[in-house]
Motif scaffolding. Sequence first.
Motif, PDB file in Angstrom:
ATOM      1  N   ASP A 167       0.843  -1.215   0.000  1.00 36.13           N
ATOM      2  CA  ASP A 167       0.000   0.000   0.000  1.00 36.13           C
ATOM      3  C   ASP A 167       0.874   1.260   0.000  1.00 36.13           C
ATOM      4  O   ASP A 167       0.605   2.213  -0.739  1.00 36.13           O
ATOM      5  N   ASP A 168       1.900   1.220   0.836  1.00 40.81           N
ATOM      6  CA  ASP A 168       2.784   2.403   0.896  1.00 40.81           C
ATOM      7  C   ASP A 168       3.566   2.566  -0.412  1.00 40.81           C
ATOM      8  O   ASP A 168       3.830   3.703  -0.846  1.00 40.81           O
ATOM      9  N   LEU A 169       3.888   1.431  -1.035  1.00 40.24           N
ATOM     10  CA  LEU A 169       4.586   1.545  -2.325  1.00 40.24           C
ATOM     11  C   LEU A 169       3.671   2.177  -3.346  1.00 40.24           C
ATOM     12  O   LEU A 169       4.081   3.053  -4.139  1.00 40.24           O
ATOM     13  N   PHE A 170       2.434   1.744  -3.312  1.00 41.53           N
ATOM     14  CA  PHE A 170       1.456   2.319  -4.234  1.00 41.53           C
ATOM     15  C   PHE A 170       1.267   3.825  -3.934  1.00 41.53           C
ATOM     16  O   PHE A 170       1.202   4.658  -4.869  1.00 41.53           O
ATOM     17  N   ARG A 171       1.179   4.143  -2.647  1.00 40.74           N
ATOM     18  CA  ARG A 171       1.016   5.565  -2.291  1.00 40.74           C
ATOM     19  C   ARG A 171       2.224   6.390  -2.750  1.00 40.74           C
ATOM     20  O   ARG A 171       2.077   7.538  -3.195  1.00 40.74           O
ATOM     21  N   SER A 172       3.394   5.778  -2.662  1.00 39.57           N
ATOM     22  CA  SER A 172       4.601   6.514  -3.077  1.00 39.57           C
ATOM     23  C   SER A 172       4.553   6.825  -4.561  1.00 39.57           C
ATOM     24  O   SER A 172       4.932   7.928  -5.022  1.00 39.57           O
ATOM     25  N   VAL A 173       4.079   5.853  -5.339  1.00 38.31           N
ATOM     26  CA  VAL A 173       3.947   6.086  -6.782  1.00 38.31           C
ATOM     27  C   VAL A 173       2.934   7.216  -7.026  1.00 38.31           C
ATOM     28  O   VAL A 173       3.151   8.102  -7.867  1.00 38.31           O
ATOM     29  N   ILE A 174       1.851   7.152  -6.262  1.00 38.73           N
ATOM     30  CA  ILE A 174       0.839   8.201  -6.408  1.00 38.73           C
ATOM     31  C   ILE A 174       1.436   9.563  -6.053  1.00 38.73           C
ATOM     32  O   ILE A 174       1.190  10.568  -6.722  1.00 38.73           O
ATOM     33  N   PHE A 175       2.264   9.554  -4.979  1.00 36.19           N
ATOM     34  CA  PHE A 175       2.934  10.809  -4.590  1.00 36.19           C
ATOM     35  C   PHE A 175       3.753  11.383  -5.744  1.00 36.19           C
ATOM     36  O   PHE A 175       3.709  12.595  -6.062  1.00 36.19           O
ATOM     37  N   ILE A 176       4.505  10.470  -6.380  1.00 38.94           N
ATOM     38  CA  ILE A 176       5.400  10.920  -7.480  1.00 38.94           C
ATOM     39  C   ILE A 176       4.568  11.458  -8.641  1.00 38.94           C
ATOM     40  O   ILE A 176       4.871  12.489  -9.222  1.00 38.94           O
ATOM     41  N   ILE A 177       3.489  10.724  -8.954  1.00 38.55           N
ATOM     42  CA  ILE A 177       2.630  11.165 -10.070  1.00 38.55           C
ATOM     43  C   ILE A 177       2.009  12.508  -9.765  1.00 38.55           C
ATOM     44  O   ILE A 177       1.993  13.429 -10.612  1.00 38.55           O
ATOM     45  N   VAL A 178       1.457  12.641  -8.562  1.00 33.94           N
ATOM     46  CA  VAL A 178       0.835  13.925  -8.177  1.00 33.94           C
ATOM     47  C   VAL A 178       1.860  15.048  -8.227  1.00 33.94           C
ATOM     48  O   VAL A 178       1.592  16.163  -8.692  1.00 33.94           O
ATOM     49  N   SER A 179       3.073  14.729  -7.749  1.00 31.02           N
ATOM     50  CA  SER A 179       4.125  15.747  -7.738  1.00 31.02           C
ATOM     51  C   SER A 179       4.503  16.169  -9.154  1.00 31.02           C
ATOM     52  O   SER A 179       4.657  17.384  -9.454  1.00 31.02           O
ATOM     53  N   ILE A 180       4.612  15.115 -10.034  1.00 33.93           N
ATOM     54  CA  ILE A 180       4.969  15.451 -11.433  1.00 33.93           C
ATOM     55  C   ILE A 180       3.870  16.303 -12.074  1.00 33.93           C
ATOM     56  O   ILE A 180       4.148  17.308 -12.759  1.00 33.93           O
ATOM     57  N   ILE A 181       2.610  15.888 -11.850  1.00 33.15           N
ATOM     58  CA  ILE A 181       1.493  16.655 -12.433  1.00 33.15           C
ATOM     59  C   ILE A 181       1.485  18.080 -11.868  1.00 33.15           C
ATOM     60  O   ILE A 181       1.294  19.061 -12.601  1.00 33.15           O
ATOM     61  N   THR A 182       1.694  18.189 -10.570  1.00 33.60           N
ATOM     62  CA  THR A 182       1.709  19.527  -9.944  1.00 33.60           C
ATOM     63  C   THR A 182       2.840  20.386 -10.511  1.00 33.60           C
ATOM     64  O   THR A 182       2.667  21.599 -10.777  1.00 33.60           O
ATOM     65  N   VAL A 183       4.014  19.736 -10.710  1.00 32.00           N
ATOM     66  CA  VAL A 183       5.158  20.483 -11.275  1.00 32.00           C
ATOM     67  C   VAL A 183       4.837  21.001 -12.665  1.00 32.00           C
ATOM     68  O   VAL A 183       5.091  22.146 -13.025  1.00 32.00           O
ATOM     69  N   ILE A 184       4.248  20.064 -13.444  1.00 32.88           N
ATOM     70  CA  ILE A 184       3.913  20.468 -14.834  1.00 32.88           C
ATOM     71  C   ILE A 184       2.914  21.620 -14.826  1.00 32.88           C
ATOM     72  O   ILE A 184       3.077  22.629 -15.550  1.00 32.88           O
ATOM     73  N   LEU A 185       1.827  21.489 -14.019  1.00 28.76           N
ATOM     74  CA  LEU A 185       0.835  22.562 -13.969  1.00 28.76           C
ATOM     75  C   LEU A 185       1.431  23.855 -13.430  1.00 28.76           C
ATOM     76  O   LEU A 185       1.144  24.957 -13.913  1.00 28.76           O
ATOM     77  N   SER A 186       2.276  23.719 -12.406  1.00 26.09           N
ATOM     78  CA  SER A 186       2.880  24.902 -11.794  1.00 26.09           C
ATOM     79  C   SER A 186       3.791  25.641 -12.784  1.00 26.09           C
ATOM     80  O   SER A 186       3.789  26.872 -12.874  1.00 26.09           O
ATOM     81  N   GLU A 187       4.570  24.820 -13.535  1.00 25.69           N
ATOM     82  CA  GLU A 187       5.450  25.469 -14.527  1.00 25.69           C
ATOM     83  C   GLU A 187       4.643  26.167 -15.605  1.00 25.69           C
ATOM     84  O   GLU A 187       4.995  27.261 -16.055  1.00 25.69           O
ATOM     85  N   ARG A 188       3.561  25.488 -16.026  1.00 30.30           N
ATOM     86  CA  ARG A 188       2.729  26.159 -17.057  1.00 30.30           C
ATOM     87  C   ARG A 188       2.087  27.447 -16.521  1.00 30.30           C
ATOM     88  O   ARG A 188       2.023  28.457 -17.215  1.00 30.30           O
TER      89      ARG A 188
END
Length: 823
Positions: free
Chosen positions: A87-108
Amino acid sequence: MKLNLNQPKSYYETFVILTLILLSCVLTYYFHFVLRSGVLFTHFFYIPIILAAVWWKRKGLWVTFFLAGMLIFTSYISPLQIDYFYDDLFRSVIFIIVSIITVILSERIEKSQIKLKTSEESFRSVVESAIDGIITTNLEGNVVFVNESFQKMFQYSEEEVIGRSVRKFIPPRLRDSYNQKMKEFHKTGKRQVGTFESAGLRKDGKEFPFEISITNWEGEGELFTTSIIRDISYRKNAEKTRSILSAIVEGSAESIIGVNLEGNILSWNKGAEQTYGYSAKETMGKSYSLLFPENSSEYREILDTIAKGEIIDHYETKRVTKAGQLIDISLIISPIKDKTGNIIGLSAIARDITREKASEEALARSEAQLSMITANMADIICQASIDGVYIYVSPSVKSVLGYQPPDLLGKSMLEGVHPDDRSRVTSCMQDARGKCMTQSVQYRYLRADGSYVWLGTTGTPVYDDEGQVTGFICNSRDITNQKNAEDALRESEAKYRTLVESANDPISLYDENGIFLMANKAGAHSMGKEPTDLLGRSLRDFFPPEIAEKQIDLIRRVINTEEGVDMEMFVPYGDKDQWFSTSLQPIYGRDNQIHSVQVISRDITEIKETQLKLEQALQDKEMLMKEIYHRVKNNLMVISSLLNLQSRYIKDEEAKAMFKQSQERAQSMAMIHERLYRSADLKHINFGDYIRKLARDLFRTYVADPSRIKLEMDVEDVMIDINIAIPLGLMVNELISNSMKHAFPEGNSGEIGVKFKEHADQCVLEVSDTGVGFPPDFDFEKSDSLGLQLINSLTQQISGELKLEKDQGTTFKITFQQPEEDD
């Protein structure tokens, strides 16, 4: 990219992220190792992950990787079940995805904000750097934005403008018009209205013209109006200046012509029309060369010079008018350039100087004449400084003083003045300088040869622009002869006064009213007075009214006619009547006008009395002479009568003829004496009248048939002395009677002529006839005829010359000289 933790904002963000990471670690430990629970505390991880992605962009992924790794690691080592690990591994992946999406949106988002900010900054930069004023107002007309140019244009600060009504910047007289125009604009619904001109009101209350362009736009559901305002004061002034310059060019009396580089005329003002005679219509588009003299190379030279960018300044030349007249002009030609500095044509400004040239030539002739006059004039013209130093001396100084002009330049006027006269000259210069008046002075000046001459100088002050005396203009004349004449005049006046006072004849001086102005001792003493007793007194005070008025009338006649009068005057004075020989002569004053009359009188009473006695004696003598002539005439007539009576008893015809001739001779002499005692002149008779009467008497005596013999007389009236008249009368008697008796025998007819003329005291008596005449060998000087002997003798007696002409009859010509009159 390295974080700048020294900046306050970066420090705050770092502090927050680290705090959240630390808190996340604490929560993980607490739930994994203390509670041994898999409660979803990991939702808290989204806070630092999202904040790190928003604030630090891609660098914020490190926070995500750290938290995910920490979660997996603690889950792996924790005593929890394996399911939590996945579960924590899955959450970590979700963290990374959310972070990447947030970075992309933030940069735009950041890129959009940067673009927006850049756009805003660019817009603001354009607006703030715009030369034109920009103002934005809302629908109510209140200002929401102004740029810096607007503030400078209207002289308000931004704080004074924002929120205020736009009417503040419009002159009161135009506000209603502006409101009406804006309402109409809003009603149309158009986003932009055309550009129009109006006027603005600055903070200092001064109006200025501007050009405005208005645009409507919407923002956040509200309607705004942006106006771009351009100050057109410069343009208006330029237009005004252009209009003034155009009027100046058009109204200029000088010719102003615009020409392109091809030499074609582009502009032609009225001054050009007046100068050259062509109208603008006749010249536009034509070649500029039509104004140049024929075969002139000047036209091409001017175009070449202008093409090089050079200016032809004040160039004098000649041009041809429409009428073909050659005129002188002063020309200025300048190149015309476009905005880029390229030469596109030329401007020719010309002024007709034909009259000026003629005036210059006349001035040159006048200057030459003036130079000749100053070189040859008798007067010296000079200019001196305020200290009397020569600045200019005319060439005539050579003839007067013997100096050349350079010899005196720079020297003081006083150097050549006689030492005894320097103080007088210096005083004159001081008066001229102090009183600012023309002064005159006479003094002696040293000539180049060492002698002194008298100069009469008139000095006139010279002024500068401020009215201060800077020097003198002097006119000096050699008055040596005048001074000598004045000395001689004074000497003459002294002699005249001595002569007048010592004269024995009365000498007086009167004005036009008969007032004594001067009287010598002889004149005063003749009236029983002293000279001082007569001065200022009138002739009326000493003479009877009729005598005084007569003398005053004579004095006034002399003054009015300007002619002297010499006369004898009878003057009753007291108990004694006196005669005076008086001479009245006009006396001229310095103004050449007669102000007095000099009267010189001489007492001629004794001479007059003697003259009267002589006249009486002469009258007695004339009466005696007339009586003598009368008695001689009577005696001659008695002799003639006795001869006539005696001839009646003579039978011999020859002897009787001799008696007849003697009788005629006595009658001719008696006729002369008769005319003498009848004449006013007892010494002369009118011999022409005598000849006419004698000839007519003889003609009646000897000519029985007047139709057979004609008597022609050409006789002048000439006064002949008695000593000539008697022998001449006898000769006339002999010559006329001989012609009448002997020239026409046996009833022949003919003509007898008598002529008597005088020319320059030379008298000619001519008696002629057309009768038989004398034999060719006849010599009248040797004739034994008593009549011819008498004629020869009488001719010699009057010192005359006798000639006989025997052509076509007989002509006797007697020439004699009138005797000179005794004085």
